[in-house]
Write an enzyme that holds these catalytic residues in place. Structure first.
Site, PDB file in Angstrom:
ATOM      1  CE  LYS A   1     -16.199   5.819  14.461  1.00  0.00           C
ATOM      2  NZ  LYS A   1     -14.727   5.517  14.420  1.00  0.00           N
TER       3      LYS A   1
ATOM      4  CB  THR B   1     -14.645  -0.079  19.459  1.00  0.00           C
ATOM      5  OG1 THR B   1     -15.899  -0.044  18.805  1.00  0.00           O
ATOM      6  CG2 THR B   1     -14.006  -1.429  19.365  1.00  0.00           C
TER       7      THR B   1
ATOM      8  CG  HIS C   1     -16.249  -3.653  14.680  1.00  0.00           C
ATOM      9  ND1 HIS C   1     -16.645  -3.104  15.875  1.00  0.00           N
ATOM     10  CD2 HIS C   1     -15.354  -2.770  14.150  1.00  0.00           C
ATOM     11  CE1 HIS C   1     -16.014  -1.939  16.056  1.00  0.00           C
ATOM     12  NE2 HIS C   1     -15.219  -1.727  15.034  1.00  0.00           N
TER      13      HIS C   1
HETATM   14  P1  PAP Z   1     -14.325   2.206  15.975  1.00  0.00           P
HETATM   15  O1  PAP Z   1     -15.502   1.315  15.899  1.00  0.00           O
HETATM   16  O2  PAP Z   1     -13.889   2.735  14.625  1.00  0.00           O
HETATM   17  O3  PAP Z   1     -13.206   1.664  16.779  1.00  0.00           O
HETATM   18  P2  PAP Z   1     -15.261   3.622  18.217  1.00  0.00           P
HETATM   19  O4  PAP Z   1     -14.077   3.724  19.086  1.00  0.00           O
HETATM   20  O5  PAP Z   1     -16.266   2.573  18.525  1.00  0.00           O
HETATM   21  O6  PAP Z   1     -14.823   3.537  16.707  1.00  0.00           O
HETATM   22  O7  PAP Z   1     -16.057   5.007  18.249  1.00  0.00           O
HETATM   23  C1  PAP Z   1     -15.434   6.242  18.123  1.00  0.00           C
HETATM   24  C2  PAP Z   1     -16.228   7.199  18.983  1.00  0.00           C
HETATM   25  O8  PAP Z   1     -15.829   7.064  20.357  1.00  0.00           O
HETATM   26  C3  PAP Z   1     -15.957   8.649  18.605  1.00  0.00           C
HETATM   27  O9  PAP Z   1     -17.170   9.335  18.884  1.00  0.00           O
HETATM   28  P3  PAP Z   1     -17.577  10.715  18.206  1.00  0.00           P
HETATM   29  O10 PAP Z   1     -17.371  10.581  16.738  1.00  0.00           O
HETATM   30  O11 PAP Z   1     -19.021  10.925  18.556  1.00  0.00           O
HETATM   31  O12 PAP Z   1     -16.698  11.752  18.820  1.00  0.00           O
HETATM   32  C4  PAP Z   1     -14.857   9.012  19.591  1.00  0.00           C
HETATM   33  O13 PAP Z   1     -14.696  10.391  19.771  1.00  0.00           O
HETATM   34  C5  PAP Z   1     -15.345   8.310  20.842  1.00  0.00           C
HETATM   35  N1  PAP Z   1     -14.275   8.072  21.819  1.00  0.00           N
HETATM   36  C6  PAP Z   1     -13.073   7.478  21.618  1.00  0.00           C
HETATM   37  N2  PAP Z   1     -12.373   7.441  22.756  1.00  0.00           N
HETATM   38  C7  PAP Z   1     -13.114   8.027  23.717  1.00  0.00           C
HETATM   39  C8  PAP Z   1     -12.909   8.317  25.110  1.00  0.00           C
HETATM   40  N3  PAP Z   1     -11.808   7.990  25.728  1.00  0.00           N
HETATM   41  N4  PAP Z   1     -13.916   8.941  25.760  1.00  0.00           N
HETATM   42  C9  PAP Z   1     -15.061   9.280  25.140  1.00  0.00           C
HETATM   43  N5  PAP Z   1     -15.316   9.045  23.832  1.00  0.00           N
HETATM   44  C10 PAP Z   1     -14.354   8.425  23.123  1.00  0.00           C
END
Ligand code: PAP
Length: 309
Positions: free
Chosen positions: A61, A64, A126
């Site tokens: 989160k 990634t 991770h």
């Molecule tokens: P993961 O570890 O499960 O892959 P990860 O991608 O690290 O998750 O984190 C998700 C967060 O990145 C989400 O944040 P939020 O819950 O605070 O909204 C998600 O919205 C955000 N996120 C994903 N893609 C983008 C992007 N292109 N620009 C900005 N934030 C993003």
């Protein structure tokens, strides 16, 4: 006699309230589902890093998905790098384009032959740095580590859990467990610290820098990878709106993690914690950071400066 891993498994296996999808095991100071520990052993036994390998590492989160999108896009658009094995993001979620070492690569098949993948091979993880083979230090492979303020990381994780399991768990209890490190890949603070201490060979990127100045941060990532590319195009291609709409088009498709593809795109802002956490909770995080990071040169200020500083 039990193996060290078995002994670990026999130890405490906390059923933290928000881990309704199963048990976690404490292993070398971190908490993971049992299959991730097994996969990390397979990685240590079988993964032979190449100097051209690129590994995107992160605590969950912290950005990634965004980093996967940006890096794969940089490599595909680069005029100085061949990247024939990397798929485009037109119809795919970035997690489908960049595999996790501990899932797609060595999760199901511990001795998978990955030598056929053309270079540069782009992987993600991770896992903490200490879970990877020693040869990552000497092979010349490159790491990019993305991190994010613990308050927003926690809020993002809490929302994902509530969304995924359709139950809103007490934010107070979830927060206490986050602070104790009882979350997948936790504790957060030790995870970040391990990569911070290896930053002579790890590029450190913050979610906050990417939000504040995406072009500048993408330019630095491209430079680190030795790629010449049009940063404005990359930033546009990997914008929150663009990636989310591609995922929404997938409809009900579900990623291996059980998350629907659009669950990786919730709000995408800095400071969402202000809606959910009290100043006292923030102070608690600041105190933990101060205690655990003291003397390392790392502090929460890395999340408050902008990319150009
Ligand atoms: P993961 O570890 O499960 O892959 P990860 O991608 O690290 O998750 O984190 C998700 C967060 O990145 C989400 O944040 P939020 O819950 O605070 O909204 C998600 O919205 C955000 N996120 C994903 N893609 C983008 C992007 N292109 N620009 C900005 N934030 C993003």
């Amino acid at each position: 006699m039990d193996t060290p891993q078995q002994q670990q498994q026999d130890q405490v296996s906390p059923q933290a309230k928000w881990w309704v999808d199963g048990q976690r095991i404490g292993y070398k100071g971190f908490w993971f589902k049992p299959e991730f520990i097994t996969a990390s052993e397979a990685i240590r036994a079988h993964y032979k890093p190449l100097p051209s390998d690129i590994i995107l590492a992160s605590f969950p989160k912290t950005g990634t998905t965004w980093l996967k999108a940006l890096t794969s896009s940089i490599l595909r658009h680069s005029s100085t790098s061949s990247s024939s094995s990397i798929q485009d993001l037109d119809h795919l979620n970035p997690h489908e384009v960049v595999p996790f070492l501990e899932i797609e690569m060595f999760g199901d098949n511990p001795s998978k032959d990955i030598t056929e993948i053309s270079s540069p091979r782009l992987f993600s993880t991770h896992l903490p740095l200490s879970f990877l083979p020693e040869t990552v230090k000497t092979s010349g492979c490159r790491f990019i580590y993305i991190t994010r303020h613990p308050a927003d990381t926690f809020v993002s994780l809490w929302h994902l859990h509530n969304n995924k399991f359709g139950t809103e768990i007490s934010i107070r209890q979830a927060f206490e467990e986050f602070c104790k490190g009882l979350v997948p890949a936790g504790p957060y603070f030790e995870h970040v610290l391990e990569f911070w201490e290896a930053r002579d060979r790890v590029m450190f990127v913050t979610y906050e820098d990417l939000k504040a100045n995406p072009e500048e941060t993408v330019r630095k990532i491209a430079e680190f990878l030795g790629c010449k590319t049009k940063v404005e195009e990359i930033v546009k291609e990997c914008s929150f709106e663009k990636l989310r709409s591609t995922s929404k088009e997938r409809g009900e498709g579900v990623h291996w993690s059980g998350n629907k593809y659009d669950m990786f795109f919730r709000k995408g802002v800095v400071g969402d914690w202000k809606i959910h956490l009290t100043q006292e909770m923030m102070k608690e995080l600041e105190d933990i950071a101060d205690l655990k990071w003291r003397g390392s040169g790392l502090d929460l200020n890395i999340f408050y400066r902008t990319a150009s500083q």
